[in-house]
Write an enzyme that holds these catalytic residues in place. Sequence first.
Site, PDB file in Angstrom:
ATOM      1  N   GLU A 156       0.922  -1.234  -0.022  1.00 43.14           N
ATOM      2  CA  GLU A 156      -0.082   0.031   0.085  1.00 43.14           C
ATOM      3  C   GLU A 156       0.921   1.271   0.073  1.00 43.14           C
ATOM      4  O   GLU A 156       1.043   1.817   0.976  1.00 43.14           O
ATOM      5  CB  GLU A 156      -0.951   0.002   1.179  1.00 43.14           C
ATOM      6  CG  GLU A 156      -1.958  -0.998   1.239  1.00 43.14           C
ATOM      7  CD  GLU A 156      -3.056  -1.073   2.340  1.00 43.14           C
ATOM      8  OE1 GLU A 156      -2.776   0.106   3.247  1.00 43.14           O
ATOM      9  OE2 GLU A 156      -3.914  -1.605   2.441  1.00 43.14           O
ATOM     10  N   GLU A 244      -6.025  -7.412  -0.412  1.00 41.94           N
ATOM     11  CA  GLU A 244      -6.491  -7.556   0.963  1.00 41.94           C
ATOM     12  C   GLU A 244      -7.880  -6.596   1.230  1.00 41.94           C
ATOM     13  O   GLU A 244      -7.911  -5.656   0.525  1.00 41.94           O
ATOM     14  CB  GLU A 244      -5.410  -6.437   1.585  1.00 41.94           C
ATOM     15  CG  GLU A 244      -5.724  -6.398   3.179  1.00 41.94           C
ATOM     16  CD  GLU A 244      -4.553  -5.465   3.769  1.00 41.94           C
ATOM     17  OE1 GLU A 244      -3.215  -5.787   3.368  1.00 41.94           O
ATOM     18  OE2 GLU A 244      -4.971  -4.682   4.343  1.00 41.94           O
TER      19      GLU A 244
HETATM   20  C1  IDC Z   1      -2.734  -3.626  10.566  1.00 37.29           C
HETATM   21  C2  IDC Z   1      -2.948  -4.835  11.866  1.00 37.29           C
HETATM   22  C3  IDC Z   1      -2.706  -4.085  13.121  1.00 37.29           C
HETATM   23  C4  IDC Z   1      -1.490  -3.588  13.144  1.00 37.29           C
HETATM   24  C5  IDC Z   1      -1.300  -2.584  11.807  1.00 37.29           C
HETATM   25  C6  IDC Z   1      -0.053  -1.901  11.916  1.00 37.29           C
HETATM   26  O1  IDC Z   1      -4.515  -5.280  11.617  1.00 37.29           O
HETATM   27  O2  IDC Z   1      -2.796  -5.544  14.257  1.00 37.29           O
HETATM   28  O3  IDC Z   1      -1.020  -3.100  14.317  1.00 37.29           O
HETATM   29  O4  IDC Z   1      -1.743  -2.980  10.715  1.00 37.29           O
HETATM   30  O5  IDC Z   1       0.953  -2.817  11.428  1.00 37.29           O
HETATM   31  C7  IDC Z   1      -4.077  -2.009   5.852  1.00 37.29           C
HETATM   32  C8  IDC Z   1      -2.628  -2.736   5.989  1.00 37.29           C
HETATM   33  C9  IDC Z   1      -2.516  -3.751   7.086  1.00 37.29           C
HETATM   34  C10 IDC Z   1      -3.423  -3.138   8.320  1.00 37.29           C
HETATM   35  C11 IDC Z   1      -4.604  -3.189   7.847  1.00 37.29           C
HETATM   36  C12 IDC Z   1      -5.587  -2.640   9.159  1.00 37.29           C
HETATM   37  O6  IDC Z   1      -2.214  -3.230   4.687  1.00 37.29           O
HETATM   38  O7  IDC Z   1      -1.290  -4.089   7.259  1.00 37.29           O
HETATM   39  O8  IDC Z   1      -3.315  -4.265   9.215  1.00 37.29           O
HETATM   40  N1  IDC Z   1      -4.904  -2.270   6.821  1.00 37.29           N
HETATM   41  O9  IDC Z   1      -5.280  -1.376   9.586  1.00 37.29           O
HETATM   42  N2  IDC Z   1      -4.362  -1.140   4.765  1.00 37.29           N
HETATM   43  C13 IDC Z   1      -5.790  -0.864   5.103  1.00 37.29           C
HETATM   44  C14 IDC Z   1      -5.727  -1.518   6.402  1.00 37.29           C
END
Ligand code: IDC
Length: 316
Positions: A156, A244
Amino acid sequence: MENAANKNAQMTGTTPVERYGALSVKGNRLVDCKGNAVTLRGVSTHGLSWYPQYVNQESFRFMRDEWGIEVVRLAMYTEEEDGYCVGDDNNRQVLKAVIDKGVYAASKLGLYVIIDWHILSDGNPNQNKEQSLAFFREMSERYHGYTNVIYEICNEPNGNVDWPEIKAYANEVIPVIRENDADAVILVGTPTWSQEVDKAQADPITGYDNLMYVLHFYADTHREELRSKLEQAHDGGLPIFVSEFGICDASGSGAINVEEADKWIELLESRNISYIIWNLSNKDETSAFFKPSCTKTEDYDNSDLSESAKWFIQRK
Ligand code: IDC
Protein backbone atom coordinates in the site's frame (compact mmCIF):
# COMPACT_ATOMS: atom_id res chain seq x y z
CA MET A 1 -17.65 -21.44 0.52
CA GLU A 2 -20.90 -22.39 -1.09
CA ASN A 3 -20.01 -21.67 -4.68
CA ALA A 4 -19.99 -23.86 -7.72
CA ALA A 5 -16.21 -24.17 -7.91
CA ASN A 6 -16.02 -25.37 -4.37
CA LYS A 7 -18.84 -27.87 -4.75
CA ASN A 8 -17.11 -29.10 -7.85
CA ALA A 9 -13.87 -29.41 -5.93
CA GLN A 10 -15.54 -31.38 -3.17
CA MET A 11 -17.05 -33.73 -5.70
CA THR A 12 -13.95 -34.24 -7.77
CA GLY A 13 -11.37 -33.86 -5.03
CA THR A 14 -9.31 -31.51 -7.15
CA THR A 15 -7.17 -28.71 -5.78
CA PRO A 16 -7.37 -25.11 -6.99
CA VAL A 17 -4.11 -25.47 -8.92
CA GLU A 18 -5.35 -28.69 -10.56
CA ARG A 19 -8.51 -26.85 -11.59
CA TYR A 20 -6.98 -23.65 -12.93
CA GLY A 21 -3.31 -24.39 -13.65
CA ALA A 22 -1.00 -21.51 -14.53
CA LEU A 23 -2.79 -18.18 -14.23
CA SER A 24 -2.43 -15.28 -16.60
CA VAL A 25 -4.13 -11.99 -17.37
CA LYS A 26 -6.39 -11.47 -20.38
CA GLY A 27 -7.82 -7.99 -20.78
CA ASN A 28 -9.09 -6.94 -17.36
CA ARG A 29 -9.50 -10.53 -16.13
CA LEU A 30 -7.40 -13.11 -14.33
CA VAL A 31 -7.76 -16.32 -16.35
CA ASP A 32 -6.94 -20.00 -15.91
CA CYS A 33 -4.78 -22.10 -18.20
CA LYS A 34 -7.71 -22.53 -20.59
CA GLY A 35 -8.37 -18.81 -20.80
CA ASN A 36 -11.50 -18.86 -18.62
CA ALA A 37 -11.99 -16.10 -16.06
CA VAL A 38 -11.15 -17.18 -12.54
CA THR A 39 -12.01 -15.55 -9.22
CA LEU A 40 -9.69 -16.56 -6.39
CA ARG A 41 -10.96 -16.20 -2.84
CA GLY A 42 -8.58 -16.39 0.04
CA VAL A 43 -7.09 -15.20 3.28
CA SER A 44 -4.05 -13.08 4.16
CA THR A 45 -1.75 -13.78 7.02
CA HIS A 46 -1.08 -10.99 9.50
CA GLY A 47 2.59 -9.94 9.57
CA LEU A 48 4.89 -12.93 9.15
CA SER A 49 7.03 -11.77 12.09
CA TRP A 50 4.04 -11.31 14.34
CA TYR A 51 1.97 -14.41 13.60
CA PRO A 52 4.14 -16.97 11.81
CA GLN A 53 2.38 -19.84 13.58
CA TYR A 54 -0.56 -19.79 11.14
CA VAL A 55 1.77 -20.55 8.24
CA ASN A 56 1.63 -24.32 8.38
CA GLN A 57 0.37 -27.07 6.14
CA GLU A 58 -2.39 -28.29 8.44
CA SER A 59 -3.81 -24.80 8.81
CA PHE A 60 -3.76 -24.33 5.04
CA ARG A 61 -5.27 -27.76 4.46
CA PHE A 62 -8.10 -27.01 6.88
CA MET A 63 -8.82 -23.68 5.20
CA ARG A 64 -8.81 -25.28 1.76
CA ASP A 65 -11.03 -28.22 2.66
CA GLU A 66 -13.40 -26.65 5.18
CA TRP A 67 -13.60 -23.08 3.95
CA GLY A 68 -12.84 -23.46 0.24
CA ILE A 69 -9.82 -21.13 0.33
CA GLU A 70 -7.94 -21.08 -2.97
CA VAL A 71 -5.15 -18.61 -2.22
CA VAL A 72 -3.12 -17.56 0.82
CA ARG A 73 -1.30 -14.24 0.98
CA LEU A 74 1.96 -14.14 2.93
CA ALA A 75 2.18 -10.57 4.26
CA MET A 76 5.77 -9.71 5.01
CA TYR A 77 6.02 -6.25 6.55
CA THR A 78 9.07 -4.30 5.47
CA GLU A 79 9.19 -1.86 8.41
CA GLU A 80 6.76 -2.68 11.21
CA GLU A 81 7.40 -5.31 13.89
CA ASP A 82 10.75 -6.80 12.87
CA GLY A 83 10.07 -6.03 9.25
CA TYR A 84 12.39 -7.29 6.54
CA CYS A 85 14.17 -3.95 6.05
CA VAL A 86 14.70 -3.00 9.68
CA GLY A 87 16.03 -6.16 11.27
CA ASP A 88 19.39 -7.87 10.86
CA ASP A 89 20.32 -10.63 8.48
CA ASN A 90 19.17 -13.27 10.91
CA ASN A 91 15.71 -11.69 10.89
CA ARG A 92 15.67 -11.77 7.11
CA GLN A 93 16.58 -15.47 7.15
CA VAL A 94 13.80 -16.17 9.62
CA LEU A 95 11.26 -14.37 7.45
CA LYS A 96 12.42 -16.14 4.31
CA ALA A 97 12.10 -19.46 6.11
CA VAL A 98 8.46 -18.65 6.91
CA ILE A 99 7.85 -17.76 3.26
CA ASP A 100 9.50 -21.01 2.22
CA LYS A 101 7.30 -22.97 4.58
CA GLY A 102 4.22 -21.16 3.25
CA VAL A 103 5.09 -21.64 -0.40
CA TYR A 104 5.92 -25.30 0.18
CA ALA A 105 2.68 -25.95 2.09
CA ALA A 106 0.59 -24.16 -0.53
CA SER A 107 2.30 -26.08 -3.31
CA LYS A 108 1.72 -29.44 -1.65
CA LEU A 109 -1.95 -28.55 -1.26
CA GLY A 110 -2.47 -27.06 -4.71
CA LEU A 111 -3.18 -23.56 -3.39
CA TYR A 112 -2.06 -20.30 -4.93
CA VAL A 113 0.23 -18.22 -2.74
CA ILE A 114 1.13 -14.54 -2.81
CA ILE A 115 4.50 -13.22 -1.66
CA ASP A 116 3.60 -9.75 -0.41
CA TRP A 117 6.20 -6.99 0.11
CA HIS A 118 4.08 -5.31 2.78
CA ILE A 119 5.07 -1.65 2.78
CA LEU A 120 2.98 0.45 5.13
CA SER A 121 4.71 3.09 7.27
CA ASP A 122 7.34 3.15 4.52
CA GLY A 123 4.70 4.56 2.18
CA ASN A 124 7.02 5.27 -0.73
CA PRO A 125 8.13 1.92 -2.21
CA ASN A 126 11.34 3.56 -3.43
CA GLN A 127 12.43 3.99 0.18
CA ASN A 128 13.53 0.36 0.41
CA LYS A 129 13.88 -0.25 -3.30
CA GLU A 130 17.35 -1.81 -3.20
CA GLN A 131 16.22 -4.36 -0.65
CA SER A 132 13.09 -5.02 -2.66
CA LEU A 133 15.10 -5.67 -5.83
CA ALA A 134 17.38 -8.09 -4.01
CA PHE A 135 14.41 -9.79 -2.34
CA PHE A 136 12.41 -10.31 -5.54
CA ARG A 137 15.53 -11.46 -7.39
CA GLU A 138 16.02 -14.11 -4.75
CA MET A 139 12.34 -15.08 -4.55
CA SER A 140 11.93 -15.43 -8.30
CA GLU A 141 15.16 -17.44 -8.57
CA ARG A 142 13.86 -19.76 -5.91
CA TYR A 143 10.25 -20.13 -7.00
CA HIS A 144 10.26 -19.66 -10.77
CA GLY A 145 9.34 -23.31 -11.24
CA TYR A 146 6.20 -22.95 -9.10
CA THR A 147 3.14 -22.10 -11.15
CA ASN A 148 1.15 -21.22 -8.03
CA VAL A 149 3.31 -18.29 -6.86
CA ILE A 150 2.11 -14.69 -7.34
CA TYR A 151 4.31 -11.68 -6.51
CA GLU A 152 2.92 -8.54 -4.87
CA ILE A 153 5.57 -5.86 -5.05
CA CYS A 154 4.20 -3.05 -2.84
CA ASN A 155 1.26 -3.54 -0.53
CA GLU A 156 0.00 0.00 0.00
CA PRO A 157 1.89 3.05 -1.21
CA ASN A 158 0.74 6.02 0.84
CA GLY A 159 1.76 9.46 2.02
CA ASN A 160 3.77 11.70 -0.21
CA VAL A 161 4.01 9.40 -3.21
CA ASP A 162 2.02 9.40 -6.41
CA TRP A 163 1.55 6.98 -9.29
CA PRO A 164 4.55 8.06 -11.41
CA GLU A 165 6.94 7.16 -8.59
CA ILE A 166 5.18 3.86 -7.93
CA LYS A 167 5.25 3.11 -11.63
CA ALA A 168 8.99 3.89 -11.76
CA TYR A 169 9.53 1.48 -8.87
CA ALA A 170 7.44 -1.20 -10.58
CA ASN A 171 9.41 -0.70 -13.78
CA GLU A 172 12.55 -1.67 -11.89
CA VAL A 173 11.17 -4.58 -9.87
CA ILE A 174 9.13 -6.25 -12.62
CA PRO A 175 12.10 -6.88 -14.98
CA VAL A 176 14.06 -8.40 -12.09
CA ILE A 177 11.25 -10.92 -11.55
CA ARG A 178 10.83 -11.44 -15.30
CA GLU A 179 14.51 -12.37 -15.67
CA ASN A 180 13.74 -15.51 -13.70
CA ASP A 181 10.03 -15.97 -14.24
CA ALA A 182 8.56 -14.98 -17.58
CA ASP A 183 4.93 -15.59 -16.69
CA ALA A 184 4.06 -15.28 -12.99
CA VAL A 185 1.26 -12.88 -12.17
CA ILE A 186 2.60 -9.71 -10.55
CA LEU A 187 0.42 -7.40 -8.43
CA VAL A 188 1.21 -3.69 -8.26
CA GLY A 189 -0.08 -1.48 -5.45
CA THR A 190 -1.69 1.87 -6.24
CA PRO A 191 -1.60 5.30 -4.51
CA THR A 192 -3.40 6.13 -1.25
CA TRP A 193 -3.23 2.72 0.41
CA SER A 194 -4.01 0.96 -2.87
CA GLN A 195 -7.21 2.78 -3.65
CA GLU A 196 -6.38 4.97 -6.66
CA VAL A 197 -6.75 2.42 -9.41
CA ASP A 198 -7.99 5.27 -11.62
CA LYS A 199 -4.45 6.65 -11.76
CA ALA A 200 -3.03 3.30 -12.87
CA GLN A 201 -5.80 2.94 -15.43
CA ALA A 202 -4.98 6.35 -16.89
CA ASP A 203 -1.29 5.47 -17.17
CA PRO A 204 -0.71 1.70 -16.99
CA ILE A 205 2.65 -0.05 -17.00
CA THR A 206 3.52 -1.19 -20.50
CA GLY A 207 5.76 -3.87 -21.96
CA TYR A 208 4.89 -6.75 -19.63
CA ASP A 209 2.19 -9.40 -19.55
CA ASN A 210 0.36 -10.71 -16.52
CA LEU A 211 0.30 -7.57 -14.41
CA MET A 212 -2.62 -6.70 -12.16
CA TYR A 213 -3.28 -3.60 -10.12
CA VAL A 214 -4.29 -3.68 -6.49
CA LEU A 215 -7.31 -2.20 -4.79
CA HIS A 216 -7.84 -2.56 -1.04
CA PHE A 217 -10.93 -1.69 0.96
CA TYR A 218 -12.23 -1.84 4.52
CA ALA A 219 -15.99 -1.99 4.18
CA ASP A 220 -16.97 0.25 7.07
CA THR A 221 -14.65 3.02 5.82
CA HIS A 222 -14.65 2.63 2.04
CA ARG A 223 -18.01 2.49 0.38
CA GLU A 224 -19.82 3.57 -2.77
CA GLU A 225 -17.24 6.11 -3.84
CA LEU A 226 -14.45 3.54 -3.93
CA ARG A 227 -16.69 0.95 -5.54
CA SER A 228 -17.44 3.32 -8.36
CA LYS A 229 -13.73 4.07 -8.74
CA LEU A 230 -13.15 0.34 -9.12
CA GLU A 231 -15.96 -0.01 -11.65
CA GLN A 232 -14.68 2.82 -13.80
CA ALA A 233 -11.09 1.62 -13.82
CA HIS A 234 -12.18 -1.95 -14.54
CA ASP A 235 -14.51 -0.81 -17.32
CA GLY A 236 -11.57 1.14 -18.66
CA GLY A 237 -9.68 -2.15 -19.03
CA LEU A 238 -7.57 -2.28 -15.87
CA PRO A 239 -7.04 -5.78 -14.43
CA ILE A 240 -7.73 -5.44 -10.70
CA PHE A 241 -6.96 -7.79 -7.80
CA VAL A 242 -8.23 -7.14 -4.27
CA SER A 243 -5.29 -8.61 -2.37
CA GLU A 244 -6.53 -7.30 0.98
CA PHE A 245 -9.83 -6.19 2.44
CA GLY A 246 -11.65 -6.12 5.75
CA ILE A 247 -15.27 -5.80 6.71
CA CYS A 248 -14.46 -3.53 9.67
CA ASP A 249 -12.92 -0.05 9.48
CA ALA A 250 -9.54 0.84 8.02
CA SER A 251 -7.79 0.48 11.38
CA GLY A 252 -8.36 -3.26 11.09
CA SER A 253 -10.80 -3.09 13.96
CA GLY A 254 -14.03 -1.38 15.03
CA ALA A 255 -17.54 -2.50 14.16
CA ILE A 256 -18.00 -4.77 11.19
CA ASN A 257 -20.32 -3.62 8.44
CA VAL A 258 -21.95 -6.61 6.79
CA GLU A 259 -24.27 -4.57 4.65
CA GLU A 260 -21.43 -2.73 2.92
CA ALA A 261 -19.28 -5.85 2.84
CA ASP A 262 -22.04 -7.73 0.99
CA LYS A 263 -22.25 -4.96 -1.58
CA TRP A 264 -18.51 -5.24 -2.16
CA ILE A 265 -18.57 -9.01 -2.62
CA GLU A 266 -21.49 -8.81 -5.01
CA LEU A 267 -19.57 -6.31 -7.11
CA LEU A 268 -16.33 -8.35 -7.07
CA GLU A 269 -18.11 -11.60 -7.92
CA SER A 270 -19.99 -9.96 -10.80
CA ARG A 271 -16.66 -8.94 -12.33
CA ASN A 272 -14.53 -12.00 -11.52
CA ILE A 273 -12.29 -9.91 -9.30
CA SER A 274 -10.31 -12.02 -6.82
CA TYR A 275 -10.39 -11.06 -3.16
CA ILE A 276 -8.42 -11.85 -0.03
CA ILE A 277 -9.52 -11.06 3.50
CA TRP A 278 -7.24 -9.72 6.26
CA ASN A 279 -6.12 -11.51 8.64
CA LEU A 280 -5.02 -14.86 10.09
CA SER A 281 -4.32 -14.08 13.72
CA ASN A 282 -5.91 -14.08 17.15
CA LYS A 283 -5.04 -10.43 17.74
CA ASP A 284 -7.66 -8.48 19.68
CA GLU A 285 -9.06 -6.68 16.62
CA THR A 286 -12.21 -7.35 14.62
CA SER A 287 -10.38 -8.18 11.38
CA ALA A 288 -8.57 -11.09 13.05
CA PHE A 289 -10.05 -14.48 12.15
CA PHE A 290 -9.60 -16.08 15.55
CA LYS A 291 -10.81 -14.99 18.95
CA PRO A 292 -8.01 -13.89 21.30
CA SER A 293 -8.83 -16.92 23.46
CA CYS A 294 -8.14 -19.31 20.58
CA THR A 295 -4.54 -20.47 20.43
CA LYS A 296 -5.06 -23.23 17.89
CA THR A 297 -3.16 -23.03 14.63
CA GLU A 298 -5.09 -25.76 12.83
CA ASP A 299 -8.33 -27.72 13.06
CA TYR A 300 -10.41 -24.70 13.98
CA ASP A 301 -13.94 -24.91 15.38
CA ASN A 302 -16.71 -22.48 14.59
CA SER A 303 -16.57 -21.23 18.17
CA ASP A 304 -12.92 -20.18 17.62
CA LEU A 305 -13.88 -17.78 14.87
CA SER A 306 -14.51 -14.04 14.88
CA GLU A 307 -17.56 -12.49 13.23
CA SER A 308 -15.37 -11.44 10.27
CA ALA A 309 -14.27 -15.02 9.73
CA LYS A 310 -17.77 -16.45 10.03
CA TRP A 311 -19.12 -13.90 7.58
CA PHE A 312 -16.37 -14.66 5.08
CA ILE A 313 -16.75 -18.40 5.22
CA GLN A 314 -20.48 -18.11 4.55
CA ARG A 315 -20.31 -15.33 2.01
CA LYS A 316 -17.53 -16.05 -0.39
C1 IDC B 1 -2.93 -3.62 10.64
C2 IDC B 1 -3.09 -4.77 11.61
C3 IDC B 1 -2.75 -4.33 13.02
C4 IDC B 1 -1.37 -3.69 13.01
C5 IDC B 1 -1.31 -2.57 11.99
C6 IDC B 1 0.05 -1.91 11.89
O1 IDC B 1 -4.41 -5.27 11.52
O2 IDC B 1 -2.82 -5.41 13.90
O3 IDC B 1 -1.09 -3.18 14.31
O4 IDC B 1 -1.64 -3.08 10.72
O5 IDC B 1 0.98 -2.78 11.36
C7 IDC B 1 -3.94 -2.05 5.91
C8 IDC B 1 -2.62 -2.71 5.95
C9 IDC B 1 -2.54 -3.70 7.09
C10 IDC B 1 -3.26 -3.19 8.32
C11 IDC B 1 -4.74 -3.08 7.97
C12 IDC B 1 -5.62 -2.61 9.13
O6 IDC B 1 -2.25 -3.31 4.74
O7 IDC B 1 -1.18 -3.94 7.38
O8 IDC B 1 -3.11 -4.13 9.34
N1 IDC B 1 -4.89 -2.17 6.84
O9 IDC B 1 -5.23 -1.34 9.56
N2 IDC B 1 -4.39 -1.24 4.98
C13 IDC B 1 -5.60 -0.78 5.33
C14 IDC B 1 -5.94 -1.37 6.51
